[in-house]
Write a protein that holds these residues in place. Structure first.
Motif, short mmCIF file in Angstrom:
data_model
loop_
_atom_site.label_atom_id
_atom_site.label_comp_id
_atom_site.label_asym_id
_atom_site.label_seq_id
_atom_site.Cartn_x
_atom_site.Cartn_y
_atom_site.Cartn_z
N ASP A 95 17.56 36.11 48.15
CA ASP A 95 16.93 36.92 49.25
C ASP A 95 18.70 37.38 49.21
OD1 ASP A 95 17.69 35.79 51.27
OD2 ASP A 95 16.52 35.84 52.16
N GLN A 97 20.70 36.18 51.55
CA GLN A 97 20.84 36.38 52.41
C GLN A 97 22.11 35.08 52.63
OE1 GLN A 97 16.78 36.68 54.99
NE2 GLN A 97 18.16 37.52 56.09
N ARG A 199 18.64 41.23 54.85
CA ARG A 199 17.99 41.47 53.42
C ARG A 199 17.63 42.64 53.20
NH1 ARG A 199 13.45 39.59 50.83
NH2 ARG A 199 12.96 37.62 51.96
#
Ligand code: UDP
Ligand code: MG
Length: 320
Positions: A95, A97, A199
């Motif tokens: 994602d 992150q 995110r």
């Protein structure tokens, strides 16, 4: 193959193009040969078809494992490791992150002679109350219980030499405990701060309940790492303690009866003592059964009870 990126993916369709851009951007600057093993953990969105498209375009670097259903992040990571070929394995989330741009820094640290470099989200961009606080407490507890002091067990972004990953299987939420296992086989471990981003697309798959699972896993991990080759020390220790308490109570009742003429049956202490004795005895017997299990485990697979870093003047297969 030098380097494998292992990436678990569950419903990350909007993040994948950005992820690939970020990966190509750093990997093209590195001299090593590399592959990215992307594990689709039963996504219900278009993640899999996006992965397939990238795999078709770049068969040299992109490999995809797709699960029949959602098995969870730990299973996805385990599969990614099983199907990867690199001597060095880097785990990261899909994602974004984690920032793939941190990879060269982790590799440089491994080159200093470490077997495992753990990322530390020093400036973490998640919900402070439901995620960051419980995670901080969990990290402190895990560090204390296992003796492996890391600030951020939960950060997926970590670099591993393959040999420290071999020999154990991942269950439950256990990927975060890899450093504890690695430490138990003698790996040299360090940590370094890595970037962390909020995110952008999709949402987190976890909440507070994960902390509970992590704490339960901690019991298993502590037991396996500290006692799996000598369970009688734990069961026998607990059993012995109970029997000593039982004996002390009994002695107290005896002294009271003989010197102070107090009947034994005036309090439930005698029953308590008997109960402690039985529990203690049972616990020691359980320890003996556990010892049998351990022998079956090691001997049926010819698993040694030690790990060797290297051999000098000894051929690899010459172990009797
Ligand atoms: N993930 C997965 N299977 C799952 C849940 C998550 O493969 O059942 C992947 C997810 O796609 C992501 C990574 O694991 O790449 C971390 O998940 P998430 O971002 O939800 O966790 P957080 O960063 O909030 O801890
Ligand atoms: Mg995430």
């Amino acid at each position: 193959m030098n380097l494998s990126l292992v990436i678990p993916i569950y419903n990350e369709q909007d993040n994948l193009p950005l992820l690939f851009d970020a990966i190509y951007q750093v990997m093209n600057t590195l001299p090593q040969s590399w592959e990215a093993v992307l594990v689709d953990d039963g996504s219900r969105d278009n993640s899999l078809s996006i992965l397939q498209a990238y795999a078709e375009k770049d068969a040299e670097h992109v490999r995809v494992v797709s699960f029949r259903r959602n098995f969870g992040q730990t299973a996805a990571i385990a599969a990614g490791i099983d199907y990867s070929q690199g001597d060095i394995i880097i785990l990261l989330d899909a994602d974004l992150q984690n920032d793939p741009a941190d990879i060269p820094m982790l590799l440089a640290k491994l080159d200093e002679g470490y077997d495992l470099v753990s990322g530390w989200r020093k400036d973490r961009k998640d919900n402070a109350v439901t995620r960051n606080l419980p995670s901080m407490l969990a990290n402190k507890l895990i560090s204390y219980v296992t003796g492996v002091h890391l600030h951020d067990y939960g950060c997926t972004l970590k670099a591993y030499r393959r040999d420290v990953l071999e020999g154990f299987r991942l269950y439950g939420e256990m990927h975060r405990f890899i450093p504890v296992y690695a430490n138990s086989v003698g790996a040299r471990i360090t940590e370094m701060p890595v970037r962390h981003h909020p995110r952008k697309y999709g949402k987190t798959k976890y909440g507070l309940e994960r902390t509970a699972k992590v704490l339960l896993d901690l019991f298993t991990v502590k037991f396996l790492v500290s006692y799996s080759s000598k369970p009688i020390y734990l069961f026998g220790g607990a059993g012995g303690l109970l029997m000593i308490i039982s004996a002390i109570i009994l002695a107290y009742l005896f002294v009271r009866r003989v010197f102070f003429f107090v009947a034994v049956s005036t309090s439930p202490l005698f029953q308590t003592s008997a109960m402690f004795f039985i529990l203690g005895f049972q616990s020691i017997l359980m320890g003996l059964i556990a010892e049998l299990l351990v022998r079956t485990y090691h001997e049926s697979q010819r698993k040694p009870t030690y790990t060797v870093r290297n051999l000098i003047n000894i051929h690899k297969d010459s172990r009797g």
